[in-house]
Design an enzyme around this catalytic site. Structure first.
Site, PDB file in Angstrom:
ATOM      1  N   HIS A  33      74.263 -10.974 -16.457  1.00 17.29           N
ATOM      2  CA  HIS A  33      74.931 -11.439 -17.627  1.00 17.29           C
ATOM      3  C   HIS A  33      74.395 -12.417 -18.372  1.00 17.29           C
ATOM      4  CE1 HIS A  33      78.122 -13.197 -20.207  1.00 17.29           C
ATOM      5  NE2 HIS A  33      77.763 -14.308 -19.815  1.00 17.29           N
TER       6      HIS A  33
ATOM      7  N   TYR B 257      85.783 -12.943 -19.274  1.00 16.34           N
ATOM      8  CA  TYR B 257      85.725 -11.735 -20.261  1.00 16.34           C
ATOM      9  C   TYR B 257      86.919 -11.562 -21.027  1.00 16.34           C
ATOM     10  CZ  TYR B 257      81.545  -9.804 -17.848  1.00 16.34           C
ATOM     11  OH  TYR B 257      80.301  -9.615 -17.209  1.00 16.34           O
TER      12      TYR B 257
ATOM     13  N   LYS C  22      75.090 -10.245 -11.208  1.00 19.81           N
ATOM     14  CA  LYS C  22      76.111  -9.560 -10.719  1.00 19.81           C
ATOM     15  C   LYS C  22      76.051  -9.195  -9.492  1.00 19.81           C
ATOM     16  CE  LYS C  22      77.288  -8.608 -15.722  1.00 19.81           C
ATOM     17  NZ  LYS C  22      77.569  -7.319 -16.824  1.00 19.81           N
TER      18      LYS C  22
ATOM     19  N   GLU D  15      80.985 -20.576 -21.502  1.00 19.73           N
ATOM     20  CA  GLU D  15      80.891 -20.230 -20.283  1.00 19.73           C
ATOM     21  C   GLU D  15      80.437 -21.118 -19.058  1.00 19.73           C
ATOM     22  OE1 GLU D  15      80.072 -15.776 -22.200  1.00 19.73           O
ATOM     23  OE2 GLU D  15      78.299 -16.976 -21.013  1.00 19.73           O
TER      24      GLU D  15
ATOM     25  N   ASN E  70      74.994  -3.011 -14.678  1.00 18.33           N
ATOM     26  CA  ASN E  70      74.056  -3.509 -15.256  1.00 18.33           C
ATOM     27  C   ASN E  70      73.412  -4.912 -14.949  1.00 18.33           C
ATOM     28  OD1 ASN E  70      75.819  -5.186 -16.425  1.00 18.33           O
ATOM     29  ND2 ASN E  70      75.615  -4.716 -18.518  1.00 18.33           N
TER      30      ASN E  70
END
Ligand code: IDP
Ligand code: MG
Length: 152
Positions: A119, A53, A13, A130, A116
């Protein structure tokens, strides 16, 4: 042999990119024995992220999440190997870094659930979804790894 070809979608990310954790993530997946079969760096579009998402669209943090994921480039990857979806999640740690054990990526390199750094697909089914969302067929490569017979 199909089980050895399982694939997962891993994305570093924007915070992971900015904090210089790209190499460390790649190193961990490589050293484990998984095979990198696709990789690119991109600014993800709002449309792509909304699709990625979609299951979280009614959660209160959804707008913040989309903004976070659009705040800089991400590194999108596809890794292959036996059990890579489940093992990949173990290597990432829990969603909340505070619950992640040392030795996991989130346990070692971040603090807050909203930052965080990485992914990873949570099931083979979502991995396949995905991967086809983030990559075109011709962006994924087929090749034999010389380590194959030393791993399996
Ligand atoms: P996962 O990334 O471990 O699969 P999900 O529940 O699918 O976790 O949530 C997707 C992402 O949404 C998380 O990785 C994190 O970036 C963000 N997120 C999840 N819960 C929260 C929260 O309570 N506050 C802010 N962001 C969150
Ligand atoms: Mg998830």
């Amino acid at each position: 042999m199909a089980e050895l070809k399982e694939r997962t979608f891993i994305a570093i990310k924007p915070d992971g990119v900015q904090r210089g954790i790209i190499g460390e993530v790649i190193k961990r997946f490589e050293m484990k024995g998984f095979k990198l079969v696709g990789m690119k760096m991109l600014h993800a579009s709002e449309d792509l992220l909304m699709k990625h998402y979609v299951d979280l669209k009614d959660r209160p943090f959804f707008p913040t999440l989309i903004n976070y994921m659009r705040s800089g480039p991400v590194v999108a990857m596809v890794w292959e190997g036996k059990g890579v979806v489940k093992t990949g999640r173990v290597m990432l740690g829990e969603t909340n870094p505070a619950d992640s054990k040392p030795g996991t990526i989130r346990g070692d390199f971040c603090i807050d659930v909203s930052k965080n750094i990485i992914h990873g697909s949570d099931s083979v089914e979502s991995a396949n979804k995905e991967i086809s969302l983030w990559f075109k067929d011709d962006e994924l490569v087929n090749y034999s790894s010389c380590a194959f017979s030393w791993l399996y």
